[in-house]
Design an enzyme around this catalytic site. Structure first.
Site, short mmCIF file in Angstrom:
data_model
loop_
_atom_site.label_atom_id
_atom_site.label_comp_id
_atom_site.label_asym_id
_atom_site.label_seq_id
_atom_site.Cartn_x
_atom_site.Cartn_y
_atom_site.Cartn_z
CB THR A 1 15.25 40.39 20.23
OG1 THR A 1 15.00 40.66 18.78
CG2 THR A 1 14.24 40.59 21.04
CG ASP B 1 10.64 41.62 12.08
OD1 ASP B 1 11.35 40.65 11.81
OD2 ASP B 1 10.62 41.84 13.49
N1 GLY Z 1 12.53 41.48 15.56
C1 GLY Z 1 11.69 40.52 16.33
C2 GLY Z 1 10.64 40.80 16.52
O1 GLY Z 1 10.18 42.02 16.43
O2 GLY Z 1 9.50 39.71 16.61
#
Ligand code: GLY
Length: 551
Positions: A371, A411
């Site tokens: 990210t 996630d």
């Molecule tokens: N993959 C990091 C988030 O979306 O929280």
């Protein structure tokens, strides 16, 4: 309050002195995770481009120089502030589960979760990428320059080469399996399998060619045709295959949502609604903290560190229970943010004792059933707060034509039920996994933009963003100082204190208050921009490679 007024007066005085000395504060600014991405964004702004145009140019460069964190194989959330109308729009480019996804796909043959690290490097974890489609939509609505004119710096870096940044070099030596993937090996490793070192020049000609096609033909060159076929083949042909299909790619649509805004003291803080949990959790923590008046404390005080950890604990208990893709789960947003509900939750907080692990509350309206962040302001006062991701460093560790596919589906919750009840964030076809990404905008009560910020780092994004907000809004720190603050994180478990900082010295004091404490390193990843006088100041996390520059 006297001190605050004095500081505000000093800020105005400083702005006047700067202007008189010919040092006017920057009127436009870009803060992102690598200097080449910042330069690409500034170059677009100089040519008359908008904040969204700059974000597209910066994202394309990040995909080259920070490939471990974000790129066209991933997704993101972008908040846009319109300098003329003061309207905020939230763009959701979150990756989506393919039609063939099943609630049990993250379980092994014995019904046990594969575990995060068992699932990351696989075809199962790959969601339909959303970044490009979202950027195209934002560009149609807010772009000033032609789409094809935003790609030149990224194509040049990928074709002609760039110096390996320190963070990319660190990740290359940290993940042993990376070199086994031929595309990744060809770009980032030597023939003998040793990783390329920081400062060495590397190029990614396949990515240059991919971006050239997307610049000329638009995102259709990615979502349909040969590139789409190769993505689907690679995912379906993986040793641990996923189900990504041509139809999944052709059917992807970004979504425009209403930003989630709430009051905090003198300001209005706006964040991303579900499927991100970032906006709700940030607003909950700020509301829980407000009555404790932590602006009276200083950064790093035992009391403020304890209160931030406890408020985060409560917010994470609700997040884990209630927040998921709103197309599949009724998220009780109004209830979770209602002052009456938060007043009840606040009663669980004590200024001198940890409550330990907590359960979720019962908000009104609840029905049972790698990210990167960039912040940009242009000369017209439009702003972008954009968090972009491929999830783990190097995503699913599958490279297609120079770009990396995301592992965003990790996630999701690996299980579909707990205590006989369905888990909100279980896998379902076409669903978007819950996120913690928290692109944030702060306005004053007249809707003038005060700040844009956000961070990287999985569920720690929420604590990062929140503490930068508290640093700026409660303690009146500069954006750089607020970003650099030593970090305390609590996701409804252990209270983490950032190693090597003054906070580590609070471990015993917090243990005495009932916290379980872990002192550990923190990756960070914040970038932010804040209004000073009639211009802007910016900052980027000193824990990473990024910078902020204006003009
Ligand atoms: N993959 C990091 C988030 O979306 O929280």
């Amino acid at each position: 309050m006297k001190l605050r007024r004095l500081l505000a007066a000093l800020a105005v005085l400083l702005a006047v002195c700067r202007a008189q000395a010919g040092l006017a504060a920057p009127q436009a600014m870009v803060a992102a995770a690598h200097p080449l991405a910042v330069e690409a964004g500034l170059e677009v702004l100089r040519r008359g481009g908008s904040a969204v145009d700059a974000a597209i140019a910066a994202q394309m460069v990040l995909g080259v120089v920070e490939p471990q964190a974000s790129g066209i194989g991933g997704g993101g959330f972008l908040l846009h502030y319109d300098g003329a109308t003061h309207a905020i729009t939230a763009y959701d480019g979150r990756e989506t589960a393919p039609a063939g996804a099943t609630p049990t796909m993250f379980l092994d043959s014995n019904g046990k979760p594969l575990g995060y690290f068992g699932a990351v490097a696989s075809g199962i974890s790959v969601g339909v990428p959303g970044a490009l489609a979202m950027l195209e939509l934002a560009h149609k609505e807010h772009g000033k320059l032609a789409w094809r004119d935003l790609f030149a710096p990224a194509i040049a870096a990928a074709r002609d080469g760039f110096a390996v940044p320190p963070r990319l070099a660190a990740w290359l030596s940290r993940i042993p399996g990376l070199r086994e993937e031929p595309g990744i090996r060809a770009v980032y490793f030597n023939a003998d399998g040793s990783p390329r070192k920081a400062g060495e020049r590397i190029a990614n000609p396949d990515l240059a060619e991919t971006m050239h096609l997307i610049a000329d033909q638009g995102p259709d060159a990615f979502y349909r045709g040969a590139i789409a076929a190769e993505m689907a083949d690679r995912v379906r042909g993986h040793a641990r295959p996923g189900t990504l299909s041509l139809a999944d790619l052709a059917d992807y649509r970004p979504i425009k949502r209403d930003a989630l805004c709430g009051p905090y003291r003198l300001w209005v803080v706006c964040g991303m609604p579900p499927p991100s949990s970032g906006g709700i959790a940030t607003l909950q923590v700020l509301a829980l903290l407000e009555l404790f008046e932590i602006w009276r404390d200083t950064a790093g005080d035992l009391r403020s560190v304890h209160l931030i950890a406890e408020a985060s604990r409560l917010a994470f208990a609700d997040r884990d229970r209630y927040v998921a893709d709103p197309a599949f789960v009724k998220v009780p947003m109004a209830g979770l943010l209602s002052p009456a509900y938060l007043a009840e939750r606040r009663k669980l907080m004590s200024p001198n004792r940890s409550m330990g692990k907590v359960g979720p509350g019962m908000p009104p309206g609840y029905v049972e059933r790698g990210t990167s962040h960039m912040s940009i302001v242009d000369r017209w006062g439009n702003a972008v707060s954009f968090t972009t991701t491929i999830e783990a460093p190097f995503g699913a560790q599958i490279m297609v034509r120079g770009f990396l596919l995301n592992n965003e589906l990790t996630d999701f919750s690996p299980r579909s039920e707990a205590d006989g009840k369905p888990i909100a964030n279980r896998v379902e076809p076409g669903k978007r996994p819950r996120s913690s990404m928290s692109p944030t905008l702060v306005l004053d009560r007249d809707n003038r933009l005060v700040a844009a910020l956000g961070s990287a780092g999985g569920s720690r994004i929420i604590g990062d963003t929140l503490q930068a907000l508290v640093g700026m809004l409660d303690w009146n720190l500069s954006v750089s100082a607020a970003i650099a603050l030593p970090r305390v994180i609590n996701a409804n478990g252990t209270t983490e204190l950032e190693a090597g900082t003054s906070l580590a010295g609070l471990a015993d004091g917090l243990r005495a208050m009932g916290h379980q404490v872990q002192v550990r390193g923190h990756e960070g990843g914040l970038t932010g921009i804040r209004r000073v006088g009639d211009g802007w100041e910016g900052g980027a996390d000193p824990r990473r490679d990024g910078v902020a520059r204006g003009e």
